[in-house]
Every structure is written in structure tokens, then in C-alpha cells.
Motif scaffolding. Structure first.
Motif, mmCIF file in Angstrom:
data_model
loop_
_atom_site.group_PDB
_atom_site.id
_atom_site.type_symbol
_atom_site.label_atom_id
_atom_site.label_comp_id
_atom_site.label_asym_id
_atom_site.label_seq_id
_atom_site.Cartn_x
_atom_site.Cartn_y
_atom_site.Cartn_z
ATOM 1 N N HIS A 71 0.831 -1.215 0.000
ATOM 2 C CA HIS A 71 0.000 0.000 0.000
ATOM 3 C C HIS A 71 0.857 1.254 0.000
ATOM 4 O O HIS A 71 1.631 1.483 0.937
ATOM 5 C CB HIS A 71 -0.952 0.027 1.193
ATOM 6 C CG HIS A 71 -1.851 1.232 1.185
ATOM 7 N ND1 HIS A 71 -2.703 1.507 0.142
ATOM 8 C CD2 HIS A 71 -2.001 2.258 2.057
ATOM 9 C CE1 HIS A 71 -3.352 2.639 0.392
ATOM 10 N NE2 HIS A 71 -2.937 3.118 1.538
ATOM 11 N N HIS A 73 0.835 5.601 -1.738
ATOM 12 C CA HIS A 73 0.290 6.636 -2.631
ATOM 13 C C HIS A 73 1.514 7.365 -3.169
ATOM 14 O O HIS A 73 1.999 8.313 -2.534
ATOM 15 C CB HIS A 73 -0.608 7.626 -1.877
ATOM 16 C CG HIS A 73 -1.700 7.003 -1.060
ATOM 17 N ND1 HIS A 73 -2.933 6.667 -1.583
ATOM 18 C CD2 HIS A 73 -1.745 6.653 0.249
ATOM 19 C CE1 HIS A 73 -3.688 6.152 -0.621
ATOM 20 N NE2 HIS A 73 -2.995 6.125 0.497
ATOM 21 N N HIS A 231 -9.251 1.534 2.005
ATOM 22 C CA HIS A 231 -8.957 1.809 3.415
ATOM 23 C C HIS A 231 -10.200 1.427 4.228
ATOM 24 O O HIS A 231 -11.289 1.916 3.929
ATOM 25 C CB HIS A 231 -8.699 3.305 3.646
ATOM 26 C CG HIS A 231 -7.556 3.889 2.861
ATOM 27 N ND1 HIS A 231 -7.733 4.780 1.832
ATOM 28 C CD2 HIS A 231 -6.220 3.718 2.983
ATOM 29 C CE1 HIS A 231 -6.546 5.142 1.363
ATOM 30 N NE2 HIS A 231 -5.612 4.517 2.027
ATOM 31 N N HIS A 268 -5.352 -0.990 6.504
ATOM 32 C CA HIS A 268 -5.344 -0.431 7.860
ATOM 33 C C HIS A 268 -6.020 -1.333 8.897
ATOM 34 O O HIS A 268 -5.339 -1.904 9.732
ATOM 35 C CB HIS A 268 -5.958 0.981 7.909
ATOM 36 C CG HIS A 268 -5.120 2.006 7.227
ATOM 37 N ND1 HIS A 268 -3.785 2.151 7.494
ATOM 38 C CD2 HIS A 268 -5.414 2.925 6.270
ATOM 39 C CE1 HIS A 268 -3.293 3.115 6.754
ATOM 40 N NE2 HIS A 268 -4.254 3.604 5.986
ATOM 41 N N ASP A 319 2.110 2.978 3.285
ATOM 42 C CA ASP A 319 1.181 4.072 3.035
ATOM 43 C C ASP A 319 1.951 5.177 2.323
ATOM 44 O O ASP A 319 3.149 5.047 2.051
ATOM 45 C CB ASP A 319 0.504 4.556 4.320
ATOM 46 C CG ASP A 319 -0.930 5.062 4.058
ATOM 47 O OD1 ASP A 319 -1.301 5.237 2.883
ATOM 48 O OD2 ASP A 319 -1.666 5.270 5.041
HETATM 49 ZN ZN LIG Z 1 -3.455 4.973 2.241
#
Ligand SMILES: [Zn+2]
Length: 468
Positions: A71, A73, A231, A268, A319
Motif C-alpha cells: 500500500h 500513494h 482503506h 489499515h 502508506d
Molecule cells: Zn493509504
């Protein structure tokens, strides 16, 4: 006997295979042919069977399967240092969402490429990326082009959001769900799934989509057999809003609409109770554990040990840089272990081997790629990295797995190979002009922060004037 031709030979290495028996070879060697591991055995045997133009002597190195970051971004590289020490709602409203709105297509390419460079330096060979700036199609193209140019294995996803203004989603990030589905149809036509790259569906959070949008996403996923990632329960908000909208908690609600499924990667899961875990187990939902982000945003501690004991397939994510600042998988592995030990107040609750599994072989299962990657075995894709035993940070080594998880840093990673291609050798990225990319990244990030700066909360103490 004439030796067979290999593309690359690695010799004299300690090789942590991560196979079913977790074998570690001393003085091991690997022959790589056409992107795959053709042979893996003692150096003497490989050298008797194979020759190659590229022969890497890794005498004082340990080789591991490439790490899988399930995961990220990537574009959030632009926000490093902008969102510090804020409550999560401020962080979304004044940093990450405005950044996503103001980012330009050419900047998307540079930020994502810089994020991939960071991954390569940390021994990562596979990244699952989630973008949320879909309003212009070329944003997708530039994001995916950066991932492809980096040489990494990638899964690209982009958020479908047709709802949520009342919960803080900026209107500029919202469109009718049918528009997003059209974007996905175009993406899937342009980028048919391969081992290197595939496009998955993504939803930001359960409260950023209407019931109709959710149903349409499920229908599209079923029709195209496309995995979904979302998420879920990053904090208490999901259950609170689900109670308001549907009268039950989020995960039980998702069951009622057919969203829980084996090809769902749930990110998460901080606020996850035993009933949620049981539902995840029932539907074989896959898990992404993002410990640094959960700590950075003060979200809490996901019950990873309980999920692991329930048999769920778990991978580790960094993340985005917006909630991590250093999406470094080596750091994330260490924090992944420490956070669970603190939660249990018991150092024996999780060990280094389990953490490495979550970053390699179990992570591969979490993204449905266990047949291809996650361990170093004959026939699998040649995704690997090597650490050199040349610094006080890592020497002495008694247990290569514990050393990787608890001692290693980015500076120890000197070789990264993805899909049989050398991306970094002797610590130098081979196929990209890293210095130029990072300079462009700094300039673009400064300009982007200026464009977002109309919001008084985005303030900076320093402006890098010398870079111009
Ligand atoms: Zn995220």
C-alpha cells in the motif's frame, strides 16, 4: 559440456530463500534467464552449468526476495514535510486533498518516479499504488508510466468517489460513479494485466461512495475479475458513519452488500474487533498493515497478531509519504514488529521471521501473486535485493533475517533486481538519472506547495531558493 547461457549470475552469496522450509543457503548462487530464476543452488554447481556476461560476486552480501509494499500513494512524495503533527482531519483537508487537486500531470510523473526510486533503494520490487487524482486521464497515464519506467512491478489503483462532502471529501475529488467506471474501462483497455503491471479498483473509504456506487464497483469487479482495495477502519470514523448511514458497523455492512471477498485487499483495519476478523476470515479478505502511517496519524494499533492467528493473509504497506514521510519498507518492517510488541507488552508476540514473511511471501499472497514472487525459487520471477555487510549498522550478523528486520537501513541495500533486470547496482540506480529526477522533484514540490498555500495551515519554515 557447453554451459547454458544465463542473463545474470549471482554467486557466493548468502541467500535467504523464503521458501516453504525458509532455507538459507551459504555460498549460494542464482542463474537468471529471461526474468526468471533458472537455477538456485551452491555456487559450484551454477558455475559448472551456466555462463553469463553479467556475473555478480556477492561474497559479503545477503540476498533476499524483493520486498512487496502492498500500500502506497506514490504521488504523496510531494507532501513530505507538509503535514506534520496535525489531527487527521486537518491533515486530509489542508495537505493531502489540496495537493491532489493542484497537482499537474507532468508533476505526477516526477513525484511517482521519485517514490519509485525510494522503493528501489529500500529493496522493494513490487508496489501497490493508490492514486486519487482522477479528473484528467493523463494523470493515470503519467502515474503508470513512472511505475513502468522505474522497472518495478506495480499494481495501479485509483479511487472511485461519488460521495462524502459532508464527511470532508473535497468536491473536486468527487464525480458520478459511472464516470469512474468509464475511466476504468479505458484503463483496462490500455493496460491489460501482466505480471509487471495491472490496474485494480480502489475506493478511498466506505464513506466516500454511495451505496449505488459501491454496487456498481462490485458489479464491474465481478464482470472483469478485478481485485479491489480500500482503506477500512483506519480509525473510529468508519464505524461511526456506518452506524449513522446503515445502523451497523462497517465490516458487517460490507458483508451485506457482497463487498467482502477473496480479491479484496483491506488497508489499515486499526479498529477491528473479533467479529470483523471472523468475517475477514470467512471471506478470505487480504490485509495491508501500515504501522508507520498508523503511528504518524495517531490512528491506533491494528490487531495484527489476532488477524495472523486467524489465518489471514497479511502484507505490509508504507502508506503514502503524506502519512509516513519516508516510505521505507525496511523501517516499516521494524516498526511493524515493535508496534505489536508494545501493544501486547510482550516481546515474544511476534518475531522477525513472521515480519519478513509479511513483507515477502505472505505479501505476495495478499496481492494474489504468490505463484510468481515472494520467495526465491526456481521458476519464480527474479525479484530480489542484496544487502552488503559493510557498515556498523548491520555488522555483526548472527541471523540474517533478524539483521534485516531490526538492523538494516537503506544504506545497506546495494543491489535491486526486478523481473530479472538490474535496477540498482553498487548502490547506484542504473537506468534513471536520479540526481536530475530528485532536483525536478524538489522544484515541483515547492511550486505545488505554493499553489496549495492559499490555505493558511500549509506553512513552511524554509524555501529551497538555491535549487532554482
Ligand atoms: Zn493509504
Amino acid at each position: 559440456m557447453i554451459p547454458e547461457k544465463a542473463d545474470i549470475i549471482i554467486k557466493h552469496a548468502t541467500i535467504v530463500t523464503q521458501n516453504d522450509r525458509r532455507e538459507i543457503l551459504d555460498d549460494g548462487a542464482i542463474a537468471i534467464c529471461e526474468g526468471r530464476i533458472a537455477a538456485l543452488c551452491p555456487t559450484k554447481e551454477i558455475l559448472a552449468r551456466y555462463s553469463a556476461e553479467e556475473v555478480l560476486d556477492l561474497s559479503d552480501h545477503i540476498v533476499f526476495p524483493g520486498l512487496i509494499n502492498n500500500h502506497n500513494h506514490l504521488f504523496q512524495v510531494s507532501t513530505k514535510g507538509l503535514g506534520e503533527d496535525m489531527p487527521v482531519q486537518d491533515w486530509v483537508e489542508v495537505v493531502t486533498a489540496p495537493t491532489a487537486i493542484h497537482i499537474r500531470p507532468e508533476e505526477m510523473y516526477i513525484f511517482c518516479l521519485a517514490g519509485c526510486l525510494e522503493a528501489i533503494h529500500c529493496g522493494v520490487t513490487t508496489v501497490v499504488d493508490m492514486s486519487y487524482r482522477a479528473q484528467r486521464y493523463e494523470m493515470h497515464e503519467n502515474n503508470i508510466r513512472a511505475m513502468l519506467d522505474s522497472g518495478l512491478r506495480g499494481r495501479y489503483t485509483t479511487i472511485i468517489s461519488d460521495f462524502g462532502v459532508e464527511y470532508g471529501v473535497l468536491p473536486a475529488l468527487i464525480s458520478p460513479y459511472s464516470w469512474f467506471i468509464e475511466q476504468y474501462a479505458r484503463l483496462h483497455a490500455q493496460y491489460p494485466a501482466t505480471d509487471r503491471m495491472a490496474v485494480w479498483l480502489a475506493i478511498g473509504a466506505p464513506w466516500t461512495i454511495t451505496d449505488e456506487g459501491l454496487a456498481a464497483t462490485i458489479e464491474y469487479a465481478n464482470a472483469t475479475r478485478t481485485p479491489i482495495t480500500m482503506h477500512i477502519n483506519e480509525n473510529g470514523v468508519d464505524n461511526q458513519i456506518s452506524q449513522e448511514r446503515h445502523g451497523i458497523n462497517m465490516v458487517p455492512y460490507l458483508e451485506t452488500v457482497g463487498f467482502l471477498r477473496p480479491d479484496l485487499l483491506a488497508i489499515h483495519n486499526v479498529v477491528t474487533d473479533q467479529a470483523d476478523i471472523e468475517l475477514y476470515r470467512k471471506y478470505d479478505v487480504k490485509i495491508s498493515y501500515n504501522p508507520v502511517s498508523n503511528m504518524y496519524l495517531g490512528s491506533g494499533i491494528p490487531p495484527m497478531v489476532e488477524m495472523y492467528q486467524a489465518g489471514l493473509k497479511i502484507g505490509i504497506g508504507t502508506d503514502g509519504a503524506g502519512s509516513n514521510n519516508a516510505p521505507d519498507m525496511l523501517e516499516s518492517m521494524k516498526v511493524a514488529a515493535l508496534l505489536q510488541k508494545v501493544a501486547a507488552r510482550d516481546a515474544s508476540v511476534i518475531d522477525a521471521q513472521t515480519i519478513l514473511d509479511w513483507a515477502t511471501r505472505d505479501a505476495a499472497r495478499s496481492i494474489w501473486l504468490e505463484e510468481e514472487i515472494g520467495s526465491l525459487e526456481v521458476g519464480k520471477r527474479a525479484d530480489l535485493f542484496a544487502v552488503r555487510l559493510n557498515s556498523s549498522k548491520i555488522v555483526p550478523v548472527h541471523d540474517p533475517v533478524a539483521s534485516l528486520v531490526y538492523s538494516c537501513g537503506e544504506q545497506n541495500v546495494v543491489l535491486t533486481i526486478a523481473d530479472g533486470r538490474i535496477l540498482m547496482k553498487d548502490g547506484v540506480v542504473q537506468h534513471l538519472d536520479e540526481e536530475t529526477i530528485l532536483r525536478q522533484c524538489q522544484i515541483s514540490a515547492t511550486l505545488l506547495a505554493d499553489r496549495c498555500g492559499s490555505n493558511a495551515k500549509v506553512t513552511r519554515r524554509w524555501r529551497p531558493g538555491r535549487m532554482y
